[in-house]
Scaffold this active site. Structure first.
Site, PDB file in Angstrom:
ATOM      1  N   ARG A 102       0.853  -1.191   0.000  1.00  8.78           N
ATOM      2  CA  ARG A 102       0.000   0.000   0.000  1.00  8.78           C
ATOM      3  C   ARG A 102       0.888   1.239   0.000  1.00  8.78           C
ATOM      4  O   ARG A 102       1.677   1.455   0.914  1.00  8.78           O
ATOM      5  CB  ARG A 102      -0.905  -0.015   1.240  1.00  8.78           C
ATOM      6  N   HIS A 147      -2.922  11.049   0.424  1.00 11.77           N
ATOM      7  CA  HIS A 147      -2.419  10.859   1.781  1.00 11.77           C
ATOM      8  C   HIS A 147      -1.822  12.200   2.244  1.00 11.77           C
ATOM      9  O   HIS A 147      -0.611  12.322   2.436  1.00 11.77           O
ATOM     10  CB  HIS A 147      -1.390   9.722   1.816  1.00 11.77           C
ATOM     11  N   GLU A 192      -7.187   8.469   6.222  1.00 15.38           N
ATOM     12  CA  GLU A 192      -7.433   9.107   7.517  1.00 15.38           C
ATOM     13  C   GLU A 192      -7.871  10.563   7.437  1.00 15.38           C
ATOM     14  O   GLU A 192      -7.136  11.461   7.866  1.00 15.38           O
ATOM     15  CB  GLU A 192      -6.165   9.040   8.382  1.00 15.38           C
ATOM     16  N   ASN A 332      -7.361   1.853   9.957  1.00 11.88           N
ATOM     17  CA  ASN A 332      -6.063   2.070  10.588  1.00 11.88           C
ATOM     18  C   ASN A 332      -6.269   2.016  12.089  1.00 11.88           C
ATOM     19  O   ASN A 332      -7.090   2.754  12.638  1.00 11.88           O
ATOM     20  CB  ASN A 332      -5.490   3.445  10.213  1.00 11.88           C
ATOM     21  N   TYR A 334      -4.147   1.614  15.828  1.00  8.25           N
ATOM     22  CA  TYR A 334      -2.854   1.548  16.496  1.00  8.25           C
ATOM     23  C   TYR A 334      -2.954   1.284  17.993  1.00  8.25           C
ATOM     24  O   TYR A 334      -2.065   0.678  18.572  1.00  8.25           O
ATOM     25  CB  TYR A 334      -2.107   2.878  16.323  1.00  8.25           C
ATOM     26  N   GLU A 401      -3.400   0.018   8.362  1.00 10.34           N
ATOM     27  CA  GLU A 401      -2.239   0.471   9.131  1.00 10.34           C
ATOM     28  C   GLU A 401      -2.334  -0.037  10.549  1.00 10.34           C
ATOM     29  O   GLU A 401      -3.433  -0.134  11.112  1.00 10.34           O
ATOM     30  CB  GLU A 401      -2.140   2.011   9.191  1.00 10.34           C
TER      31      GLU A 401
HETATM   32  C1  PNW Z   1      -1.199   7.512  10.591  1.00  4.67           C
HETATM   33  N1  PNW Z   1      -3.661   8.614  16.480  1.00  4.67           N
HETATM   34  O1  PNW Z   1      -1.508   8.637  11.348  1.00  4.67           O
HETATM   35  C2  PNW Z   1      -0.861   7.989   9.187  1.00  4.67           C
HETATM   36  O2  PNW Z   1      -1.725   7.446   8.215  1.00  4.67           O
HETATM   37  C3  PNW Z   1       0.566   7.801   8.796  1.00  4.67           C
HETATM   38  O3  PNW Z   1       0.894   8.653   7.733  1.00  4.67           O
HETATM   39  C4  PNW Z   1       1.458   7.986  10.005  1.00  4.67           C
HETATM   40  O4  PNW Z   1       2.811   7.995   9.684  1.00  4.67           O
HETATM   41  C5  PNW Z   1       1.143   6.867  10.978  1.00  4.67           C
HETATM   42  O5  PNW Z   1      -0.239   6.800  11.270  1.00  4.67           O
HETATM   43  C6  PNW Z   1       1.914   6.939  12.281  1.00  4.67           C
HETATM   44  O6  PNW Z   1       1.590   8.111  12.989  1.00  4.67           O
HETATM   45  C7  PNW Z   1      -2.019   8.555  12.633  1.00  4.67           C
HETATM   46  O7  PNW Z   1      -3.488   9.625  17.190  1.00  4.67           O
HETATM   47  C8  PNW Z   1      -1.869   9.670  13.445  1.00  4.67           C
HETATM   48  O8  PNW Z   1      -4.311   7.604  16.915  1.00  4.67           O
HETATM   49  C9  PNW Z   1      -2.414   9.692  14.710  1.00  4.67           C
HETATM   50  C10 PNW Z   1      -3.107   8.584  15.176  1.00  4.67           C
HETATM   51  C11 PNW Z   1      -3.251   7.471  14.385  1.00  4.67           C
HETATM   52  C12 PNW Z   1      -2.691   7.463  13.106  1.00  4.67           C
END
Ligand code: PNW
Length: 497
Positions: A102, A147, A192, A332, A334, A401
């Site tokens: 991706r 993006h 996002e 995505n 995390y 992600e």
């Molecule tokens: C993503 N949160 O951003 C983006 O899609 C990427 O470009 C970035 O590098 C990656 O995650 C890591 O940060 C996020 O606060 C930013 O939960 C913030 C969050 C999640 C994803």
């Protein structure tokens, strides 16, 4: 016989393994149809910011104007130099054994003026060759059209705060389908929207650096949702019958646990989901914004003496136009949060957080990364996949992600391996135990890269990049070897090989 030994092993594992998830997954495999991959984005890896006819985008502009916008004062001018080193990147992907890659297209590399009247053939050739090489190596491209790197010309016209941008985006998306649609079967319209609206138009820590957390964030979201829907309809009416691909949007969310079993905390969790995911997912999958957002922001706007809600309204025609515009759910994910009810309404100035209410924090027992917002709560992924599946009933889910950061860039990245093992275990359980139709996973990220406001200080890669060397030398971390083994065995623990 083998099966017998295997079950004994599983029972033994359950009894002695310190990590509770291992026993659950020791006899479970990812199906052959499940596709593993890795993610990147143009501004974060390509570099070559002004080469071969590329135009300026709002990240180029914002960081050239003020180096202080990133923690290390650096920008994406060179980044991982993937514009030149893409062949090496494809080799790494091939060696990892991934089924998908991706990556994102840079709008101003393809259309230097932002408009479709000038197509930059050298930029187009870069992507055509990359896509062709991926496919020759058996790797399916998942292509993100946008993006976060808006052409600067549109930023100067008001960026995502003005409705016209969604028309410019529509034209750009059409060009992408025309140029690459024969080869690309998975399209992501926007990565996002919540992050780019929150940080770019709300808190101002990302380009274009606006601080409109009580209204601009909602306007930004509104225009991005329209842009997404326009692109989906362009594909649906002009390209789908010949090209036969899928077009979806990528949304980011976290999993929230209530701080107590009180009704108030349960409602705070509900609002976390509606303001955090429903804000975007409801219009796309169910039609219109969540009622709780319409009501709360509407009522507060009245109290603030405004003549209309800070949350823009979709017309009935727009509601119908946006509803159903995603062929797969890109998720995505995390991290997780604990959520506690608060009644923290502040009229002056109004904020997204005040509108949502609730105090979020990380449970102290969750492993911490080097970024405040990112702790490891792997069970949250299984719960979120079930939530998305039950509520939105998407035709297909891809986890687009998921990843872990450190500041050392160590090759012995055991923490990253544990993180991935925990999250992938929960993904596997959602798939095989709960019947969630999750078909793929692209981790973040293939390479250490430009991490937006953190510059190069945060390292998300499974492959280390030496940013001090002009070669941008790539070196596998332990996590890359671990992932290679997972992909080859379709299994998360050594015992099941
Ligand atoms: C993503 N949160 O951003 C983006 O899609 C990427 O470009 C970035 O590098 C990656 O995650 C890591 O940060 C996020 O606060 C930013 O939960 C913030 C969050 C999640 C994803």
């Amino acid at each position: 016989m083998l099966r017998g030994i295997f079950s004994i092993l599983t029972v033994l594992l359950a009894a002695f393994c310190p990590c509770s998830f291992q026993a659950d997954i020791a006899d479970k495999y990812f199906p052959q149809s499940f596709r593993f991959g890795a993610s990147t984005a143009a501004y974060q890896i390509e570099g070559a910011w002004n080469e071969d006819g590329k135009g300026e985008n709002m990240w180029d502009h914002w960081l050239h104007e003020n180096a202080g916008h990133t923690d290390d004062g650096l920008n994406g001018d060179v980044a991982c130099d993937s514009y030149h080193k893409w062949q090496e990147d494809v080799q790494h992907l091939k060696e990892l054994g991934v089924q998908t890659y991706r990556f994102s297209l840079s709008w101003s590399r393809i259309l230097p003026t932002g408009y479709p009247d000038t197509i930059n053939q050298l930029g187009v050739d870069y992507y055509l060759t990359l896509i062709k090489t991926l496919k020759e190596n058996g790797i399916e491209p998942i292509v993100t059209i946008y993006h976060w790197d808006l052409p600067e010309v549109f930023n100067e016209q008001g960026g995502w705060l003005v409705p016209e941008v969604s028309d410019h985006y529509e034209s750009y998306a059409r060009v992408c389908f025309q140029l690459f649609g024969e080869q690309v079967k998975y399209w992501v319209t926007v990565n996002e929207p919540k992050s780019t609206c929150m940080w770019g138009y709300g808190t101002g820590i990302q380009a274009p650096g606006l601080t409109l957390i009580g209204d601009g964030v909602y306007t930004c979201a509104h225009n991005i949702l329209l842009a997404h829907a326009k692109a989906w309809h362009v594909y649906d009416t002009e390209f789908r019958s010949q090209q036969g691909g899928k077009v979806g949007i990528v949304l980011d969310h976290t999993w929230s646990e209530p701080a107590s079993n009180s009704q108030q905390d349960a409602e705070a969790v509900e609002r976390e989901n509606e303001f955090g995911l429903g804000w975007y997912a409801n219009p796309v999958y169910l039609g219109n914004y969540p009622q709780v957002m319409i009501d709360r922001i509407g009522n507060r706007s009245v109290q603030e003496g405004l003549s209309q809600s800070r949350l823009p309204q979709f017309t009935d025609t727009q509601v119908e136009f946006i509803k159903g515009t995603s062929d797969f759910f890109g998720l995505n994910m995390y991290t997780g949060y604990m959520v506690q009810y608060t009644d923290d309404y502040q009229a002056n100035p109004p904020t997204y957080w005040g509108d949502k209410g609730g105090n979020t924090y990380s449970d102290p027992s969750w492993p911490k990364s080097s970024l405040d917002w990112l702790t490891s709560y792997p069970e949250g992924l299984r719960k979120l996949l079930n939530y998305v599946n039950d509520k939105y009933k998407p035709p297909e889910i891809i986890v687009t992600e998921n990843g872990w950061t450190d500041v050392t860039g160590t090759l012995d990245d055991d923490d990253r391996v544990s993180y991935y093992q925990g999250y992938l275990s929960n993904l596997l359980l959602a798939l095989v135990e709960d019947g969630v139709n999750v078909t793929g996973y692209t981790l973040w990220s293939l390479l250490d890269n430009f991490e937006w406001g953190s510059g190069y200080t945060q390292k998300f890669g499974i492959i280390h990049v030496d940013f001090n060397s002009p070669n941008r030398t790539r070196t596998w971390k332990k996590s890359a070897k671990w992932y290679q083994n997972v992909i080859a065995t379709r299994c998360l623990v050594d015992q099941c090989q």
